[in-house]
Design a protein around this motif. Structure first.
Motif, PDB file in Angstrom:
ATOM      1  N   MET A   1       0.898  -1.158   0.359  1.00 20.57           N
ATOM      2  CA  MET A   1       0.052   0.122   0.148  1.00 20.57           C
ATOM      3  C   MET A   1       0.712   1.474  -0.461  1.00 20.57           C
ATOM      4  SD  MET A   1      -2.960   0.984   3.089  1.00 20.57           S
ATOM      5  CE  MET A   1      -3.523  -0.139   2.218  1.00 20.57           C
ATOM      6  N   ASP A   2       0.604   2.678  -0.516  1.00 24.21           N
ATOM      7  CA  ASP A   2       1.179   3.761  -0.736  1.00 24.21           C
ATOM      8  C   ASP A   2       0.734   4.512   0.547  1.00 24.21           C
ATOM      9  OD1 ASP A   2       2.151   5.807  -1.640  1.00 24.21           O
ATOM     10  OD2 ASP A   2       0.955   6.148  -3.483  1.00 24.21           O
ATOM     11  N   ASP A   3       1.932   4.074   1.644  1.00 27.08           N
ATOM     12  CA  ASP A   3       1.862   5.254   2.352  1.00 27.08           C
ATOM     13  C   ASP A   3       2.145   6.834   2.621  1.00 27.08           C
ATOM     14  OD1 ASP A   3       1.416   3.242   4.207  1.00 27.08           O
ATOM     15  OD2 ASP A   3       3.690   2.481   4.466  1.00 27.08           O
ATOM     16  N   GLU A   4       2.270   7.830   0.994  1.00 29.25           N
ATOM     17  CA  GLU A   4       2.701   8.485   1.213  1.00 29.25           C
ATOM     18  C   GLU A   4       1.220   9.511   1.704  1.00 29.25           C
ATOM     19  OE1 GLU A   4       4.358  10.038  -2.659  1.00 29.25           O
ATOM     20  OE2 GLU A   4       5.684   8.923  -2.559  1.00 29.25           O
ATOM     21  N   PRO A   5       0.971  10.578   1.513  1.00 28.66           N
ATOM     22  CA  PRO A   5       0.063  11.368   2.065  1.00 28.66           C
ATOM     23  C   PRO A   5      -0.650  11.690   0.712  1.00 28.66           C
ATOM     24  CG  PRO A   5       2.376  11.773   3.263  1.00 28.66           C
ATOM     25  CD  PRO A   5       2.447  11.346   2.397  1.00 28.66           C
ATOM     26  N   VAL A   6      -1.711  11.849   1.388  1.00 25.98           N
ATOM     27  CA  VAL A   6      -3.046  11.932  -0.341  1.00 25.98           C
ATOM     28  C   VAL A   6      -2.662  13.678  -0.718  1.00 25.98           C
ATOM     29  CG1 VAL A   6      -5.318  12.425  -0.888  1.00 25.98           C
ATOM     30  CG2 VAL A   6      -4.541  10.702   0.607  1.00 25.98           C
ATOM     31  N   GLN A   7      -2.349  14.005  -1.822  1.00 25.13           N
ATOM     32  CA  GLN A   7      -2.359  14.831  -2.525  1.00 25.13           C
ATOM     33  C   GLN A   7      -3.536  15.830  -2.614  1.00 25.13           C
ATOM     34  OE1 GLN A   7       0.922  15.008  -4.663  1.00 25.13           O
ATOM     35  NE2 GLN A   7       2.528  15.861  -3.046  1.00 25.13           N
ATOM     36  N   PRO A   8      -4.593  17.022  -2.360  1.00 20.74           N
ATOM     37  CA  PRO A   8      -5.541  17.255  -2.833  1.00 20.74           C
ATOM     38  C   PRO A   8      -6.101  17.483  -3.976  1.00 20.74           C
ATOM     39  CG  PRO A   8      -5.765  18.037  -0.561  1.00 20.74           C
ATOM     40  CD  PRO A   8      -4.268  17.173  -0.552  1.00 20.74           C
ATOM     41  N   HIS A   9      -5.069  18.330  -4.175  1.00 16.67           N
ATOM     42  CA  HIS A   9      -4.919  18.455  -5.905  1.00 16.67           C
ATOM     43  C   HIS A   9      -5.268  17.588  -6.758  1.00 16.67           C
ATOM     44  CE1 HIS A   9      -0.916  18.594  -5.418  1.00 16.67           C
ATOM     45  NE2 HIS A   9      -1.269  18.233  -7.718  1.00 16.67           N
ATOM     46  N   ARG A  10      -5.199  16.354  -6.938  1.00 21.06           N
ATOM     47  CA  ARG A  10      -5.143  15.262  -6.963  1.00 21.06           C
ATOM     48  C   ARG A  10      -6.818  14.312  -7.390  1.00 21.06           C
ATOM     49  NH1 ARG A  10      -0.498  14.744  -9.787  1.00 21.06           N
ATOM     50  NH2 ARG A  10       2.022  15.309  -8.581  1.00 21.06           N
ATOM     51  N   TRP A  11      -7.990  15.059  -6.037  1.00 23.38           N
ATOM     52  CA  TRP A  11      -8.092  14.403  -6.678  1.00 23.38           C
ATOM     53  C   TRP A  11      -9.496  14.189  -7.287  1.00 23.38           C
ATOM     54  CZ3 TRP A  11     -10.540  15.764  -0.573  1.00 23.38           C
ATOM     55  CH2 TRP A  11      -9.392  15.472   0.369  1.00 23.38           C
ATOM     56  N   TYR A  12      -9.682  13.089  -7.452  1.00 22.20           N
ATOM     57  CA  TYR A  12     -11.275  13.506  -9.341  1.00 22.20           C
ATOM     58  C   TYR A  12     -12.530  13.333  -8.161  1.00 22.20           C
ATOM     59  CZ  TYR A  12      -7.371  12.245 -12.001  1.00 22.20           C
ATOM     60  OH  TYR A  12      -6.932  12.386 -13.207  1.00 22.20           O
ATOM     61  N   SER A  13     -13.252  14.628  -8.620  1.00 25.55           N
ATOM     62  CA  SER A  13     -13.781  14.917  -7.758  1.00 25.55           C
ATOM     63  C   SER A  13     -15.569  15.639  -8.543  1.00 25.55           C
ATOM     64  CB  SER A  13     -14.327  16.452  -6.862  1.00 25.55           C
ATOM     65  OG  SER A  13     -15.335  17.012  -5.811  1.00 25.55           O
ATOM     66  N   THR A  14     -16.600  14.560  -8.243  1.00 22.07           N
ATOM     67  CA  THR A  14     -17.635  15.259  -9.159  1.00 22.07           C
ATOM     68  C   THR A  14     -18.151  16.612  -9.072  1.00 22.07           C
ATOM     69  OG1 THR A  14     -18.896  14.925  -7.363  1.00 22.07           O
ATOM     70  CG2 THR A  14     -18.110  12.396  -9.091  1.00 22.07           C
ATOM     71  N   ASN A  15     -18.851  17.042  -9.464  1.00 21.29           N
ATOM     72  CA  ASN A  15     -18.949  18.678  -9.788  1.00 21.29           C
ATOM     73  C   ASN A  15     -20.535  18.554 -10.384  1.00 21.29           C
ATOM     74  OD1 ASN A  15     -18.723  19.018 -12.549  1.00 21.29           O
ATOM     75  ND2 ASN A  15     -16.326  18.708 -12.290  1.00 21.29           N
ATOM     76  N   LEU A  16     -20.430  19.633 -10.733  1.00 21.01           N
ATOM     77  CA  LEU A  16     -21.788  19.745 -10.851  1.00 21.01           C
ATOM     78  C   LEU A  16     -22.683  20.757 -12.730  1.00 21.01           C
ATOM     79  CD1 LEU A  16     -24.323  21.118  -8.044  1.00 21.01           C
ATOM     80  CD2 LEU A  16     -24.301  19.194  -9.547  1.00 21.01           C
ATOM     81  N   VAL A  17     -21.004  20.891 -13.465  1.00 20.36           N
ATOM     82  CA  VAL A  17     -21.353  21.775 -14.816  1.00 20.36           C
ATOM     83  C   VAL A  17     -20.489  20.973 -16.234  1.00 20.36           C
ATOM     84  CG1 VAL A  17     -21.048  23.654 -13.209  1.00 20.36           C
ATOM     85  CG2 VAL A  17     -18.298  22.791 -14.141  1.00 20.36           C
ATOM     86  N   GLY A  18     -20.237  19.688 -15.822  1.00 22.01           N
ATOM     87  CA  GLY A  18     -20.126  18.527 -16.941  1.00 22.01           C
ATOM     88  C   GLY A  18     -18.245  18.808 -17.737  1.00 22.01           C
ATOM     89  N   VAL A  19     -18.011  19.189 -16.793  1.00 15.23           N
ATOM     90  CA  VAL A  19     -16.240  19.293 -16.955  1.00 15.23           C
ATOM     91  C   VAL A  19     -15.504  18.594 -15.906  1.00 15.23           C
ATOM     92  CG1 VAL A  19     -14.508  20.825 -17.313  1.00 15.23           C
ATOM     93  CG2 VAL A  19     -16.918  21.172 -19.115  1.00 15.23           C
ATOM     94  N   PRO A  20     -15.178  17.522 -16.256  1.00 18.09           N
ATOM     95  CA  PRO A  20     -14.005  17.011 -15.345  1.00 18.09           C
ATOM     96  C   PRO A  20     -13.658  18.581 -14.452  1.00 18.09           C
ATOM     97  CG  PRO A  20     -14.057  15.599 -17.150  1.00 18.09           C
ATOM     98  CD  PRO A  20     -14.809  17.323 -17.162  1.00 18.09           C
ATOM     99  N   SER A  21     -12.877  18.227 -13.589  1.00 22.99           N
ATOM    100  CA  SER A  21     -12.604  19.095 -12.121  1.00 22.99           C
ATOM    101  C   SER A  21     -10.719  18.952 -12.554  1.00 22.99           C
ATOM    102  CB  SER A  21     -12.540  18.862 -10.838  1.00 22.99           C
ATOM    103  OG  SER A  21     -12.270  17.241 -10.365  1.00 22.99           O
ATOM    104  N   GLN A  22     -10.475  18.185 -12.743  1.00 20.49           N
ATOM    105  CA  GLN A  22      -8.771  18.027 -13.483  1.00 20.49           C
ATOM    106  C   GLN A  22      -8.561  18.616 -14.739  1.00 20.49           C
ATOM    107  OE1 GLN A  22      -5.761  16.613 -12.297  1.00 20.49           O
ATOM    108  NE2 GLN A  22      -7.419  15.986 -10.687  1.00 20.49           N
TER     109      GLN A  22
END
Length: 281
Positions: free
Chosen positions: A1-22
């Motif tokens: 398992m990868d023990d490195e801390p999670v970097q929030p800006h790399r999260w993939y998040s849903t949204n309400l505008v139809g364009v992927p957050s990344q």
């Protein structure tokens, strides 16, 4: 398992505008922006946009917008005869409003009002904040706990505040399409040339070097810009010149009546990665 801390800006998040957050947070999107709309907002309030369509000026439209939200969300103070019919608890009830949030942001973008606004951006556009009182570089952390507590506090996160902000964003986008940016862009523009003063450049730098003038910086999910480099120079040692997509703008000077933001020439826009021209002042 990868023990490195999670970097929030790399999260993939849903949204309400139809364009992927990344995609939305990328420099590529800034160079080739697409029109955005928060799903269901205009469809839920067709009467507002019908009334706006009859307005001949931005000032008339702003009055219609404020009046509509006052009624829809109970934001106006009750008249004396109305107050007499309310119980003590109802008279003391705190109703959060879009105006209070923007005024709070103008006083301190790292305060509770700023947390609610950043939380709204996170919810609607899937852009995760990178700073609130402290860098939000890793999750979990003490900084993240503070942000999560403040963005959900019932003191400011009540009265359907996200729906109020949805309407504010849609009104801003409607106004830019109809009237352009007062004094700068008489016609609708896909991008706006704006400036931002900064003192935390090392935290923000993604690519390139400040000394070479051209570089890429990562801004918070909601960021303040200025209409001129002189105004921006009041807020930091470095001034970044950026081409900000009009579809990322939430508030611009002249959009709303009264004193809304502390800085009269302040533009509030979505953040992410921006290619900028840097200048030391």
């Amino acid at each position: 398992m990868d023990d490195e801390p999670v970097q929030p800006h790399r999260w993939y998040s849903t949204n309400l505008v139809g364009v992927p957050s990344q995609v939305l947070s990328s420099t590529l999107f800034n160079a080739h922006p697409l029109a955005l709309s928060i799903a269901g907002t205009r469809e839920t309030h067709p009467g507002l946009f019908h009334l706006l369509g009859r307005c001949a000026s931005l000032s008339d439209a702003a009055e219609v917008f404020v009046h509509y939200l006052d009624i829809a969300f109970g934001l106006r103070a009750p008249a004396d005869h109305e107050a007499a019919t309310l119980g003590p608890a109802e008279r003391r009830r705190w109703r959060s409003s879009w105006r209070k949030l923007l005024q709070g942001w103008g006083m301190d973008s790292n305060g509770p009002a700023g947390a609610v606004l950043k939380g709204w951006v996170e919810s609607r556009f899937g852009l995760v904040p990178i700073h609130h009182k402290a860098p939000l570089a890793h999750f979990p952390s003490a900084g993240w706990i503070t942000y999560l507590e403040e963005k959900t506090s019932s003191r400011l996160h009540n009265n359907n505040i996200h729906q109020q902000l949805d309407l504010l964003y849609e009104f801003c986008q409607w106004a830019l399409q109809r009237f352009g940016l007062p004094g700068l862009a008489a016609a609708p523009a896909r991008q706006l040339r704006l400036w931002r003063g900064s003192t935390r450049c090392d935290e923000q730098l993604v690519a390139g070097a400040l000394q070479n003038r051209h570089c890429t910086v990562r801004l918070n999910n909601l960021a303040s810009f200025s209409l001129s480099p002189d105004d921006a120079g009041c807020f930091g040692d470095w001034v970044f010149e950026a081409q900000v997509p009009a579809c990322k703008v939430l508030v611009f000077p002249g959009l709303l009546p009264g004193q809304v933001l502390q800085g009269e020439q302040e533009v509030l826009a979505l953040g992410g990665d921006y290619d900028v021209v840097a200048r030391y002042v």
